[in-house]
Design an enzyme around this catalytic site. Structure first.
Site, mmCIF file in Angstrom:
data_model
loop_
_atom_site.group_PDB
_atom_site.id
_atom_site.type_symbol
_atom_site.label_atom_id
_atom_site.label_comp_id
_atom_site.label_asym_id
_atom_site.label_seq_id
_atom_site.Cartn_x
_atom_site.Cartn_y
_atom_site.Cartn_z
ATOM 1 N N ASP A 1 41.921 5.920 25.135
ATOM 2 C CA ASP A 1 40.570 6.094 25.634
ATOM 3 C C ASP A 1 40.602 7.364 26.473
ATOM 4 O O ASP A 1 41.580 7.624 27.172
ATOM 5 C CB ASP A 1 40.192 4.881 26.492
ATOM 6 C CG ASP A 1 38.777 4.949 27.024
ATOM 7 O OD1 ASP A 1 38.009 5.850 26.607
ATOM 8 O OD2 ASP A 1 38.436 4.108 27.855
ATOM 9 N N ASP B 1 38.099 8.333 28.865
ATOM 10 C CA ASP B 1 37.564 8.110 30.205
ATOM 11 C C ASP B 1 38.547 7.371 31.100
ATOM 12 O O ASP B 1 38.811 6.192 30.910
ATOM 13 C CB ASP B 1 36.256 7.320 30.148
ATOM 14 C CG ASP B 1 35.123 8.116 29.535
ATOM 15 O OD1 ASP B 1 35.191 9.346 29.569
ATOM 16 O OD2 ASP B 1 34.171 7.497 29.027
ATOM 17 N N GLY C 1 32.240 0.405 31.982
ATOM 18 C CA GLY C 1 32.744 -0.314 30.819
ATOM 19 C C GLY C 1 31.685 -0.993 29.971
ATOM 20 O O GLY C 1 32.016 -1.725 29.039
ATOM 21 N N ARG D 1 25.564 1.720 27.708
ATOM 22 C CA ARG D 1 24.663 2.382 28.664
ATOM 23 C C ARG D 1 23.423 1.549 28.980
ATOM 24 O O ARG D 1 23.053 1.388 30.142
ATOM 25 C CB ARG D 1 24.264 3.747 28.085
ATOM 26 C CG ARG D 1 23.901 4.751 29.092
ATOM 27 C CD ARG D 1 23.719 6.151 28.499
ATOM 28 N NE ARG D 1 23.573 6.160 27.077
ATOM 29 C CZ ARG D 1 24.408 6.777 26.227
ATOM 30 N NH1 ARG D 1 25.382 7.488 26.650
ATOM 31 N NH2 ARG D 1 24.220 6.722 24.934
#
Length: 139
Positions: free
Chosen positions: A27, A29, A77, A80
């Site tokens: 990942d 981010d 996590g 949005r």
């Protein structure tokens, strides 16, 4: 659970060796890049700007977005739109859903989420820092 084996020895976790993998998926981010701060700042800007306008229209005083506690509790996590809904619900605000094409200035869940995303994309174009240890391991 005790780390001791019946013979009194301590059980050790097996070592993870690079040759044990055919591929590795990372990942970005917060793992390879320091983008957590970018996302948190974009959420703060988007929510605080929205809340200022909301308060002016409704004669209210709403607590602004805390980029530490609120980020962790409501948006980190999550998709949005779930983050938008959850944060606004914490402030007792409900907006219409809108749709994926909602403009970023629309007072809707999708509009507010799209506003945040535009801020993130603009910041990412400027570049972000990487975690040196993670990059070294990936190389």
């Amino acid at each position: 659970m005790s780390p001791h084996l019946p013979n009194g020895r301590i059980a050790m976790a097996p070592l993870i060796e690079l040759q044990d993998f055919d591929a590795v998926l990372f990942d970005l981010d917060g793992v390879l890049t320091t983008t957590r701060a970018v996302h948190a700042a974009a959420w703060k800007h988007s929510f605080d700007e929205f809340l200022a306008a909301w308060d002016a229209q409704h004669g209210t005083t709403t607590a602004r977005f805390d980029d530490s506690a609120d980020y962790a509790d409501y948006v980190d996590g999550k998709p949005r739109q779930d983050g938008v809904r959850d944060f606004l619900a914490s402030r007792k605000i409900k907006l219409p859903e809108g749709d994926p094409d909602s403009p970023p200035d629309e007072e809707s869940v999708w509009g507010l989420g799209n506003r945040k995303q535009l801020l993130v994309e603009a910041r990412l174009k400027q570049g972000v820092e990487v975690f040196p240890g993670s990059i070294a391991w990936a190389r």
